[in-house]
Design a protein around this motif. Sequence first.
Motif, PDB file in Angstrom:
ATOM      1  N   ASN A 320       0.976  -1.105  -0.018  1.00  0.00           N
ATOM      2  CA  ASN A 320       0.006   0.102  -0.228  1.00  0.00           C
ATOM      3  C   ASN A 320       0.855   1.207  -0.113  1.00  0.00           C
ATOM      4  O   ASN A 320       0.595   2.264  -0.781  1.00  0.00           O
ATOM      5  CB  ASN A 320      -1.030  -0.073   1.226  1.00  0.00           C
ATOM      6  CG  ASN A 320      -2.258  -1.022   1.094  1.00  0.00           C
ATOM      7  OD1 ASN A 320      -2.238  -1.271  -0.096  1.00  0.00           O
ATOM      8  ND2 ASN A 320      -2.349  -1.328   2.137  1.00  0.00           N
ATOM      9  N   VAL A 323       2.026   1.743  -3.453  1.00  0.00           N
ATOM     10  CA  VAL A 323       0.933   2.476  -4.280  1.00  0.00           C
ATOM     11  C   VAL A 323       0.511   4.079  -4.008  1.00  0.00           C
ATOM     12  O   VAL A 323       0.625   4.739  -5.061  1.00  0.00           O
ATOM     13  CB  VAL A 323      -0.386   1.501  -3.989  1.00  0.00           C
ATOM     14  CG1 VAL A 323      -1.523   2.426  -4.725  1.00  0.00           C
ATOM     15  CG2 VAL A 323      -0.400   0.361  -4.399  1.00  0.00           C
ATOM     16  N   ALA A 334       8.687   3.644  -5.071  1.00  0.00           N
ATOM     17  CA  ALA A 334       7.746   2.743  -5.331  1.00  0.00           C
ATOM     18  C   ALA A 334       8.275   1.383  -5.781  1.00  0.00           C
ATOM     19  O   ALA A 334       8.102   0.315  -5.375  1.00  0.00           O
ATOM     20  CB  ALA A 334       6.605   3.152  -5.884  1.00  0.00           C
ATOM     21  N   ALA A 354      -0.083  -3.431  -8.919  1.00  0.00           N
ATOM     22  CA  ALA A 354       0.794  -2.257  -8.526  1.00  0.00           C
ATOM     23  C   ALA A 354       1.955  -2.242  -9.433  1.00  0.00           C
ATOM     24  O   ALA A 354       2.288  -1.090  -9.976  1.00  0.00           O
ATOM     25  CB  ALA A 354       1.291  -2.312  -6.974  1.00  0.00           C
ATOM     26  N   LYS A 357       0.996  -0.976 -12.807  1.00  0.00           N
ATOM     27  CA  LYS A 357       1.062   0.788 -12.763  1.00  0.00           C
ATOM     28  C   LYS A 357       2.205   1.459 -12.857  1.00  0.00           C
ATOM     29  O   LYS A 357       2.272   2.184 -13.776  1.00  0.00           O
ATOM     30  CB  LYS A 357       0.427   1.148 -11.404  1.00  0.00           C
ATOM     31  CG  LYS A 357      -0.165   2.290 -11.218  1.00  0.00           C
ATOM     32  CD  LYS A 357      -1.260   2.751 -10.074  1.00  0.00           C
ATOM     33  CE  LYS A 357      -1.361   4.183 -10.218  1.00  0.00           C
ATOM     34  NZ  LYS A 357      -2.382   4.352  -9.255  1.00  0.00           N
TER      35      LYS A 357
END
Lengths: 400, 116
Positions: A320, A323, A334, A354, A357
Amino acid sequence: MDIAQLIQRHYGATLACLVNKLGDISLAEDALQEASIAALNHWGNEIPKSPQAWLIRVASNKAIDLLRKEKPQLSVELECITVEIINFDNETSGDAVLRLIFICCHPAINMENQLLMTLKLVMGFNLRDISRVLLTSEKTLEQRLTRSKRKINANKICLDLPSRDKLKKRLSVVMHALYLIFNEGYHSSSGNKLLCKQICKQAIFMVKLLCHYYRDQSTCLALLSLMLFTHARSNARCVHSFIPLEDHDRSLYDQQAIQEADILLQKSLRMGEVSSYHIEAAISGLHSQAKSHNKTDWQQIYLLYKKLLTYQYSPIIQLNTAVVDMMLNQYDTAEATLKLIADTLASYPPFYLAQAKLYLHTNKTHLAIQAYETAITLSHNTVEKTYIKIKLKYLKKRTF
Amino acid sequence: MKYLCLIFEAETLAEKRDEKANQALFAEYDEFTKEIEASGNHIGGEALLPTDTATTIRVRNGETLLTDGPFAETKEQLGGYYLIEAASLDEAIEIASRIPSAKDGCVEVRPVMLIE
């Protein structure tokens, strides 16, 4: 509301009263089962003024019949039980439910079975529905239920509420079970919206009951706040199919629930103690109160996740933070975090979302496609699967 | 000398026995108990409920940790026993957690079978 729903609504409280008086879960269940069948046959003409009182009266008579068959010598004692049972009110019924939750979530019962028992006995869900939510066969659930009830009976697991000095520890087990049940309902893969909503609502109801009895426990208030903040988004999260947070129509959020959750969180924070529920509630609150996905206070959420990690290390919380890093344009951080948890979360679909992304940001479309495909293969959640498939289809269309 | 005789049996065998076979076995146990009572060897003995009613207790860093089920590891060996009277499992767990070896070993708590 049809009769079956009406029975289910009163199931937990009624069973709790029966367990309290009879001291035997299986007997109470059998008796209530027979009373429920009688209700289905009789309530068609007229629904009794107090359905719960009706069920308790009929079930206790059935229990006596069942016991008489087994132990004919006990009949005098049994007559006394009936008189006691029908003298109940809402407060004693609340007490009984509370006791039953503490029995179902006894620390000597493993966590999986605590959830199962709470769903079945306290919340009154049938095994078919529970098997849909927990993704376990009815037969296995039945065996686990029988075993747990046997353990409770054989060990005379205390029907009393835990004493004040042991309360905190026992309460934390109960809260954790309700937290997991809520999450099961919220993230369920069953695709049955109504069922999932009922599960979340029941979990909220039970935590409200805990808050009513243990007003001085700030963690209870924080847990209730967390559930209300999260549940406030449920209408936007699932319209016809699953909708991710970034695409929510925020006008569908339940503002009243958000307000209530906010008051609870403030109150619980003023009580001094901070638990992981407080932090999770604060995170959920920031999501629910943000005007849009972009206007969310990601910086604050990032700090809260970091704080949460000091309470409980979990690679999922790490994920999390990664993200959130991307939301803050910290793609390098990240990427480093994702590398760190790649092995541990190798079979966890959201990890690949993730990753996708991150790849999309650096225009590595073919790698993003691969990541989506891995997520689809790994996912057991049909709702999640469909959602990723749509994303993948869209991405492929754009690329080729 | 005192000796503790520990009785082991596959629970699957016990589950398969019907009422008649059970009664025969109980009668056999009854006879054996009477024999050793008469010979002055008997001190005590109890039948235990199956392992699925067991709770295993460990105390680590002052915290009592519970496992739902019997003692299952092979690192530790049986080192002693207490037979206690407790009103509930909670009380039994509380007492068992004070047994000194719970700190580096573990204690399995199992209810004794009530024979009517």
